[in-house]
Design an enzyme around this catalytic site. Structure first.
Site, mmCIF file in Angstrom:
data_model
loop_
_atom_site.group_PDB
_atom_site.id
_atom_site.type_symbol
_atom_site.label_atom_id
_atom_site.label_comp_id
_atom_site.label_asym_id
_atom_site.label_seq_id
_atom_site.Cartn_x
_atom_site.Cartn_y
_atom_site.Cartn_z
ATOM 1 C CE LYS A 48 -2.932 -2.381 3.296
ATOM 2 N NZ LYS A 48 -3.336 -2.375 4.724
ATOM 3 C CD GLU A 104 8.055 -0.562 -2.995
ATOM 4 O OE1 GLU A 104 6.961 -0.006 -2.761
ATOM 5 O OE2 GLU A 104 8.292 -1.735 -2.645
ATOM 6 C CG ASP A 105 6.885 2.420 -0.073
ATOM 7 O OD1 ASP A 105 7.617 1.533 -0.586
ATOM 8 O OD2 ASP A 105 6.232 2.210 0.968
ATOM 9 C CG ASP A 108 15.290 -0.905 4.086
ATOM 10 O OD1 ASP A 108 16.170 -0.098 4.367
ATOM 11 O OD2 ASP A 108 14.865 -1.753 4.903
ATOM 12 C CE LYS A 136 15.048 3.619 5.279
ATOM 13 N NZ LYS A 136 14.571 2.682 6.322
ATOM 14 C CG PHE A 157 11.129 2.827 10.257
ATOM 15 C CD1 PHE A 157 11.304 1.714 9.454
ATOM 16 C CD2 PHE A 157 9.842 3.267 10.539
ATOM 17 C CE1 PHE A 157 10.205 1.039 8.922
ATOM 18 C CE2 PHE A 157 8.743 2.594 10.012
ATOM 19 C CZ PHE A 157 8.925 1.478 9.203
ATOM 20 C CB VAL A 158 11.165 7.747 6.737
ATOM 21 C CG1 VAL A 158 12.540 8.324 7.028
ATOM 22 C CG2 VAL A 158 11.222 6.825 5.528
ATOM 23 N NE ARG A 170 -0.458 1.979 4.929
ATOM 24 C CZ ARG A 170 0.584 1.249 4.565
ATOM 25 N NH1 ARG A 170 1.532 1.763 3.823
ATOM 26 N NH2 ARG A 170 0.687 -0.005 4.951
HETATM 27 P P1 IMP Z 1 13.163 -4.020 1.079
HETATM 28 O O1 IMP Z 1 12.794 -5.362 0.558
HETATM 29 O O2 IMP Z 1 14.001 -4.108 2.323
HETATM 30 O O3 IMP Z 1 13.773 -3.103 0.048
HETATM 31 O O4 IMP Z 1 11.823 -3.430 1.641
HETATM 32 C C1 IMP Z 1 11.111 -2.439 1.076
HETATM 33 C C2 IMP Z 1 9.798 -2.286 1.817
HETATM 34 O O5 IMP Z 1 10.026 -2.211 3.239
HETATM 35 C C3 IMP Z 1 9.149 -0.996 1.435
HETATM 36 O O6 IMP Z 1 8.270 -1.172 0.367
HETATM 37 C C4 IMP Z 1 8.441 -0.605 2.707
HETATM 38 O O7 IMP Z 1 7.170 -1.201 2.745
HETATM 39 C C5 IMP Z 1 9.263 -1.191 3.809
HETATM 40 N N1 IMP Z 1 10.180 -0.180 4.395
HETATM 41 C C6 IMP Z 1 11.523 -0.162 4.318
HETATM 42 N N2 IMP Z 1 12.041 0.904 4.963
HETATM 43 C C7 IMP Z 1 10.978 1.588 5.455
HETATM 44 C C8 IMP Z 1 10.854 2.813 6.207
HETATM 45 O O8 IMP Z 1 11.819 3.501 6.568
HETATM 46 N N3 IMP Z 1 9.591 3.185 6.527
HETATM 47 C C9 IMP Z 1 8.483 2.481 6.163
HETATM 48 N N4 IMP Z 1 8.553 1.340 5.439
HETATM 49 C C10 IMP Z 1 9.785 0.904 5.087
HETATM 50 MG MG MG Z 2 6.086 -1.149 0.477
#
Ligand code: IMP
Ligand code: MG
Length: 187
Positions: A48, A104-105, A108, A136, A157-158, A170
């Site tokens: 979401k 994507e938002d 990470d 990040k 963490f944002v 959100r």
């Molecule tokens: P990744 O697989 O670690 O790249 O995870 C990405 C997903 O983790 C994003 O789509 C977010 O849903 C969640 N996520 C990672 N860092 C944050 C953050 O700082 N705040 C909120 N959600 C995050």
């Molecule tokens: Mg996400």
């Protein structure tokens, strides 16, 4: 100014303001309009977290385009993803031969998107590129090429502008660093 004190009180600081976001989204929309000229891409929003960004971005793109959504669950705690990914909601339409833009938002570890990119490529899309609002890079665990990224941010963490902690925040119009006291209260 939205003064939602209940939510803003949980932030350590504002990291990216709504004005900075709006400017970056406009610029990105213009870039995508140029880069995808004469093509009709499929924009895929990842539910979401990306919905707010997605809704703003598609209105800055001056091209015929389709929209679709996927929902992915990444097993792990609410602040760290594990890399084990499950598709909760798949695309409605076939993407064979289409130019896909995944929106994507935040990237990470990169685990979620590198898995997803692999899935979309096996479906014979003509191309798959990745757009993220936030990146990040310091936390990357999986090799992932991100073609379009609006803001590189430090390892914090944002929340806000679609991003959540435990489904909250959100609806904040700005992006802020969540105060660590919020995690310790909710172990
Ligand atoms: P990744 O697989 O670690 O790249 O995870 C990405 C997903 O983790 C994003 O789509 C977010 O849903 C969640 N996520 C990672 N860092 C944050 C953050 O700082 N705040 C909120 N959600 C995050
Ligand atoms: Mg996400």
């Amino acid at each position: 100014m939205n003064t939602n004190a209940a939510l803003y009180g949980d932030l350590e600081r504002i990291l990216v303001s709504r004005e900075e976001i709006a400017e970056a989204v406009k610029k990105l929309g213009k870039q995508l309009t140029e880069d995808y000229a004469d093509r009709a891409p499929v924009m895929v929003g990842i539910l979401k977290g990306a919905v707010v960004f997605f809704a703003d971005l598609i209105r800055e793109i001056d091209l015929p385009l389709d929209i679709d959504f996927m929902s992915i669950s990444s097993y792990g705690s609410s602040t760290k993803s594990s890399g084990v990914v499950r598709i909760l909601k798949d695309l409605d339409r076939d993407i064979t031969g289409r130019h896909v833009i995944v929106v994507e938002d935040i990237v990470d570890s990169g685990l979620t998107l590198s898995y997803l990119k692999g899935v979309l490529e096996t479906r014979k899309a003509a191309s798959v590129s990745i757009v993220t609002l936030l990146d990040k890079p310091a936390r990357r665990k999986a090799p992932l090429e991100v073609q379009y990224s609006c803001f590189q941010i430090p390892d914090a963490f944002v929340v806000g502008y679609g991003l959540d902690y435990d489904e909250k925040y959100r609806n904040l119009p700005d992006i802020g660093v969540l105060h660590p006291r919020i995690y310790s209260e909710n172990p």
